[in-house]
Structure formats: C-alpha cells, structure tokens
Write a protein that holds these residues in place. Structure first.
Motif, PDB file in Angstrom:
ATOM      1  N   ILE A   9       7.616   8.850 -13.116  1.00 55.54           N
ATOM      2  CA  ILE A   9       7.567   9.708 -11.941  1.00 55.54           C
ATOM      3  C   ILE A   9       8.778   9.398 -11.090  1.00 55.54           C
ATOM      4  CG2 ILE A   9       6.202  10.295  -9.914  1.00 55.54           C
ATOM      5  CD1 ILE A   9       3.866   8.906 -11.638  1.00 55.54           C
ATOM      6  N   THR A  10       9.491  10.415 -10.676  1.00 54.08           N
ATOM      7  CA  THR A  10      10.628  10.221  -9.792  1.00 54.08           C
ATOM      8  C   THR A  10      10.391  10.995  -8.509  1.00 54.08           C
ATOM      9  OG1 THR A  10      12.085  10.026 -11.703  1.00 54.08           O
ATOM     10  CG2 THR A  10      13.130  10.420  -9.588  1.00 54.08           C
ATOM     11  N   SER A  11      10.521  10.309  -7.388  1.00 51.79           N
ATOM     12  CA  SER A  11      10.392  11.004  -6.111  1.00 51.79           C
ATOM     13  C   SER A  11      11.764  11.492  -5.687  1.00 51.79           C
ATOM     14  CB  SER A  11       9.781  10.086  -5.058  1.00 51.79           C
ATOM     15  OG  SER A  11      10.772   9.264  -4.496  1.00 51.79           O
ATOM     16  N   PRO A  12      11.827  12.531  -4.841  1.00 56.05           N
ATOM     17  CA  PRO A  12      13.113  13.072  -4.440  1.00 56.05           C
ATOM     18  C   PRO A  12      13.987  12.090  -3.663  1.00 56.05           C
ATOM     19  CG  PRO A  12      11.288  14.419  -3.605  1.00 56.05           C
ATOM     20  CD  PRO A  12      10.715  13.234  -4.278  1.00 56.05           C
ATOM     21  N   THR A  13      13.417  11.023  -3.097  1.00 54.59           N
ATOM     22  CA  THR A  13      14.187  10.110  -2.257  1.00 54.59           C
ATOM     23  C   THR A  13      14.613   8.835  -2.974  1.00 54.59           C
ATOM     24  OG1 THR A  13      12.143   9.128  -1.461  1.00 54.59           O
ATOM     25  CG2 THR A  13      13.081  10.925  -0.153  1.00 54.59           C
ATOM     26  N   GLN A  14      14.343   8.710  -4.245  1.00 50.81           N
ATOM     27  CA  GLN A  14      14.730   7.490  -4.931  1.00 50.81           C
ATOM     28  C   GLN A  14      15.533   7.819  -6.176  1.00 50.81           C
ATOM     29  OE1 GLN A  14      10.571   6.348  -5.519  1.00 50.81           O
ATOM     30  NE2 GLN A  14      11.120   5.982  -7.616  1.00 50.81           N
ATOM     31  N   THR A  15      16.344   6.843  -6.600  1.00 49.33           N
ATOM     32  CA  THR A  15      17.203   7.083  -7.746  1.00 49.33           C
ATOM     33  C   THR A  15      16.612   6.583  -9.047  1.00 49.33           C
ATOM     34  OG1 THR A  15      18.357   5.018  -7.266  1.00 49.33           O
ATOM     35  CG2 THR A  15      19.292   7.061  -6.358  1.00 49.33           C
ATOM     36  N   SER A  16      15.754   5.573  -8.995  1.00 48.72           N
ATOM     37  CA  SER A  16      15.149   5.079 -10.231  1.00 48.72           C
ATOM     38  C   SER A  16      13.696   5.534 -10.321  1.00 48.72           C
ATOM     39  CB  SER A  16      15.211   3.548 -10.280  1.00 48.72           C
ATOM     40  OG  SER A  16      14.505   2.998  -9.206  1.00 48.72           O
ATOM     41  N   PRO A  17      13.221   5.779 -11.539  1.00 49.03           N
ATOM     42  CA  PRO A  17      11.839   6.254 -11.691  1.00 49.03           C
ATOM     43  C   PRO A  17      10.822   5.157 -11.379  1.00 49.03           C
ATOM     44  CG  PRO A  17      12.862   5.942 -13.824  1.00 49.03           C
ATOM     45  CD  PRO A  17      13.918   5.673 -12.799  1.00 49.03           C
ATOM     46  N   SER A 161       5.047  16.326  -0.165  1.00 46.72           N
ATOM     47  CA  SER A 161       5.645  16.068  -1.477  1.00 46.72           C
ATOM     48  C   SER A 161       6.876  15.168  -1.372  1.00 46.72           C
ATOM     49  CB  SER A 161       5.996  17.382  -2.180  1.00 46.72           C
ATOM     50  OG  SER A 161       7.001  18.073  -1.476  1.00 46.72           O
ATOM     51  N   SER A 162       7.548  15.183  -0.218  1.00 46.34           N
ATOM     52  CA  SER A 162       8.742  14.351  -0.077  1.00 46.34           C
ATOM     53  C   SER A 162       8.417  12.867   0.055  1.00 46.34           C
ATOM     54  CB  SER A 162       9.570  14.816   1.126  1.00 46.34           C
ATOM     55  OG  SER A 162       8.922  14.500   2.338  1.00 46.34           O
ATOM     56  N   ILE A 163       7.196  12.515   0.477  1.00 47.90           N
ATOM     57  CA  ILE A 163       6.861  11.102   0.661  1.00 47.90           C
ATOM     58  C   ILE A 163       5.716  10.608  -0.228  1.00 47.90           C
ATOM     59  CG2 ILE A 163       7.718  11.030   3.032  1.00 47.90           C
ATOM     60  CD1 ILE A 163       4.791  11.230   3.975  1.00 47.90           C
ATOM     61  N   HIS A 164       5.017  11.501  -0.908  1.00 52.02           N
ATOM     62  CA  HIS A 164       3.808  11.110  -1.642  1.00 52.02           C
ATOM     63  C   HIS A 164       4.080  10.028  -2.693  1.00 52.02           C
ATOM     64  CE1 HIS A 164      -0.323  11.585  -3.035  1.00 52.02           C
ATOM     65  NE2 HIS A 164       0.153  11.597  -4.276  1.00 52.02           N
ATOM     66  N   MET A 165       5.097  10.206  -3.509  1.00 51.62           N
ATOM     67  CA  MET A 165       5.335   9.238  -4.584  1.00 51.62           C
ATOM     68  C   MET A 165       5.798   7.882  -4.037  1.00 51.62           C
ATOM     69  SD  MET A 165       4.099  10.830  -7.014  1.00 51.62           S
ATOM     70  CE  MET A 165       4.264   9.460  -8.127  1.00 51.62           C
ATOM     71  N   THR A 166       6.565   7.897  -2.957  1.00 50.61           N
ATOM     72  CA  THR A 166       6.972   6.638  -2.334  1.00 50.61           C
ATOM     73  C   THR A 166       5.749   5.920  -1.756  1.00 50.61           C
ATOM     74  OG1 THR A 166       9.108   7.626  -1.811  1.00 50.61           O
ATOM     75  CG2 THR A 166       8.521   5.624  -0.624  1.00 50.61           C
ATOM     76  N   HIS A 167       4.855   6.681  -1.121  1.00 51.59           N
ATOM     77  CA  HIS A 167       3.598   6.137  -0.590  1.00 51.59           C
ATOM     78  C   HIS A 167       2.779   5.515  -1.727  1.00 51.59           C
ATOM     79  CE1 HIS A 167      -0.288   7.191   1.889  1.00 51.59           C
ATOM     80  NE2 HIS A 167      -0.151   5.899   1.735  1.00 51.59           N
ATOM     81  N   LEU A 168       2.657   6.238  -2.825  1.00 50.86           N
ATOM     82  CA  LEU A 168       1.884   5.771  -3.978  1.00 50.86           C
ATOM     83  C   LEU A 168       2.487   4.490  -4.564  1.00 50.86           C
ATOM     84  CD1 LEU A 168      -0.622   6.870  -5.447  1.00 50.86           C
ATOM     85  CD2 LEU A 168       0.913   8.018  -7.017  1.00 50.86           C
ATOM     86  N   GLU A 169       3.793   4.458  -4.691  1.00 45.00           N
ATOM     87  CA  GLU A 169       4.458   3.272  -5.223  1.00 45.00           C
ATOM     88  C   GLU A 169       4.198   2.062  -4.325  1.00 45.00           C
ATOM     89  OE1 GLU A 169       8.887   1.672  -6.474  1.00 45.00           O
ATOM     90  OE2 GLU A 169       8.725   3.484  -5.265  1.00 45.00           O
ATOM     91  N   LEU A 170       4.298   2.248  -3.021  1.00 46.82           N
ATOM     92  CA  LEU A 170       4.041   1.160  -2.081  1.00 46.82           C
ATOM     93  C   LEU A 170       2.608   0.647  -2.213  1.00 46.82           C
ATOM     94  CD1 LEU A 170       4.952  -0.579   0.331  1.00 46.82           C
ATOM     95  CD2 LEU A 170       4.134   1.257   1.805  1.00 46.82           C
ATOM     96  N   LEU A 171       1.642   1.570  -2.334  1.00 41.12           N
ATOM     97  CA  LEU A 171       0.244   1.161  -2.498  1.00 41.12           C
ATOM     98  C   LEU A 171       0.037   0.375  -3.785  1.00 41.12           C
ATOM     99  CD1 LEU A 171      -1.566   4.401  -1.293  1.00 41.12           C
ATOM    100  CD2 LEU A 171      -1.404   2.207  -0.076  1.00 41.12           C
ATOM    101  N   HIS A 172       0.665   0.805  -4.879  1.00 44.83           N
ATOM    102  CA  HIS A 172       0.520   0.102  -6.162  1.00 44.83           C
ATOM    103  C   HIS A 172       1.090  -1.305  -6.096  1.00 44.83           C
ATOM    104  CE1 HIS A 172      -1.300   2.707  -9.249  1.00 44.83           C
ATOM    105  NE2 HIS A 172      -0.959   3.669  -8.425  1.00 44.83           N
ATOM    106  N   LYS A 173       2.074  -1.516  -5.229  1.00 44.21           N
ATOM    107  CA  LYS A 173       2.645  -2.857  -5.067  1.00 44.21           C
ATOM    108  C   LYS A 173       1.832  -3.711  -4.099  1.00 44.21           C
ATOM    109  CE  LYS A 173       7.455  -1.623  -6.008  1.00 44.21           C
ATOM    110  NZ  LYS A 173       8.795  -1.449  -5.420  1.00 44.21           N
ATOM    111  N   SER A 174       1.359  -3.113  -2.980  1.00 42.21           N
ATOM    112  CA  SER A 174       0.768  -3.920  -1.917  1.00 42.21           C
ATOM    113  C   SER A 174      -0.740  -4.137  -2.026  1.00 42.21           C
ATOM    114  CB  SER A 174       1.093  -3.311  -0.550  1.00 42.21           C
ATOM    115  OG  SER A 174       0.532  -2.031  -0.432  1.00 42.21           O
ATOM    116  N   ILE A 175      -1.487  -3.149  -2.484  1.00 37.63           N
ATOM    117  CA  ILE A 175      -2.953  -3.302  -2.521  1.00 37.63           C
ATOM    118  C   ILE A 175      -3.399  -4.498  -3.361  1.00 37.63           C
ATOM    119  CG2 ILE A 175      -5.074  -2.216  -3.414  1.00 37.63           C
ATOM    120  CD1 ILE A 175      -4.275   0.329  -2.005  1.00 37.63           C
TER     121      ILE A 175
END
Length: 189
Positions: A9-17, A161-175
């Motif tokens: 999954i690639t979010s629009p605000t990041q360069t690596s998947p 949609s611009s922040i959802h994947m970044t939010h999800l990635e943060l949750l997968h790391k922090s929870i």
C-alpha cells in the motif's frame, strides 16, 4: 496451499510502500464468532463487533480503523458487509446493511438498521442516519445546533484518503507497544 502475498500500500504522501500483513485486534476488544476481518484492519481497545443470536455474519474489508467504544452490530439474518479503508471514530454505533469504501463515521454517530452507506461518505459527529436510508456516494451528513443537514461533496473523502494510510501505518507500529494483541489465525485462500 500457500498464503497469498501481503498487499503493498502506498499513500500519496510517502515515497516507500507500507506493507501491512495482518490485522491488529486488541485483546480487550470484543469480536463475535463468525466475524471476518480482512488484512490491515485495526480494532482499538474496547471496540465491539457483535453478531446477535440468529444474525448473519459480519464481513469487514481491508485497512479499516475501528476506534475505542465503536459498536458494530448485526441483528439481521443477512450478512453485514463493510468495505475497505473506512474510519469508525470513537463511540460510533453501526447497525446497517452495508458500507462501501472510504467512509468516515465521526464520534458518536449512529447508523440504524437496513441502511446502506455507499462510497466516500462522511457522517458527522452525533448524527443519526435513520432506518432504511440509502446514502449515495459522497454524501455528507452534518449536525447543526438543532437539525441535521445533508449534501454531497468529495472534499471530506479527499482529506480522509490523503491521511488514512499514514494513520493506519502509525497504528500498526504504535498499538502493539501499548496494548496486548489477540492472536489471530491467518486464513489461506
């Protein structure tokens, strides 16, 4: 049988998947037998996904975020289908027939039975969507001081949609750092 590869999954605000290869279900969440949760979805502590006696299954798509005190309940004999990339914010109550993709359910909103929420809708904080309603794509329901208003726009979805994947990635790391995660079986296709 071999397990299918994890989605990239690639979010629009990041360069690596971002590779999310499992769902996170906190130990103190409640999930009934018969609930199917796809890859990438996060269930915060004290969230509940309940199938009432005699009701059909609940099928949840990929990469949903289900926050604290959210209740998703199926009381219907038919399956409840929830798409992908939805955000269910704190204390929302969901008892609908189906939900599409990319929707936002703000805190303490209520979606009542037999309702259909299509794609990219935004239901405002404290709003109640009545029984048997169909919310077409890009529907926005908001609460004013003494009434609810309804309109259509893509702006809430564009922001979500611009922040959802970044939010999800943060949750997968922090929870997992702060909560015990339920052991979940990985289903093979």
């Amino acid at each position: 049988m071999s397990a299918s590869p994890s989605p990239t999954i690639t979010s629009p605000t990041q360069t690596s998947p971002v590779v999310i290869n499992k769902s996170l279900i906190c130990q103190d969440s409640t999930v009934s037998n018969g609930v199917q949760i796809a890859i990438g979805t996060v269930l915060h502590p004290r969230s509940s996904i309940i199938i009432s006696e005699g009701a059909g299954p609940i099928i949840i798509g990929e990469n949903n975020i289900i926050e604290e005190l959210v209740q998703i309940v199926n009381k219907s004999p038919e399956p409840m289908i929830i798409g992908s990339n939805n955000l269910f914010e704190v204390g929302s109550y969901i008892e609908c027939k189906s939900i599409g993709n990319g929707n936002v359910f703000e805190p303490k909103c209520k979606i009542l039975k037999n309702t259909i929420i299509k794609d990219q809708c935004s239901i405002g904080a404290g709003c109640i969507v009545s029984e048997d309603k169909i919310c077409e794509n890009n529907t926005i329901i908001a609460q004013t001081h003494n009434s609810q208003i309804q309109t259509t726009s893509t702006l809430p979805y564009d922001h979500h949609s611009s922040i959802h994947m970044t939010h999800l990635e943060l949750l997968h790391k922090s929870i997992p750092l702060f909560h015990t995660i339920k052991k979940t079986p990985i289903l093979e296709k």
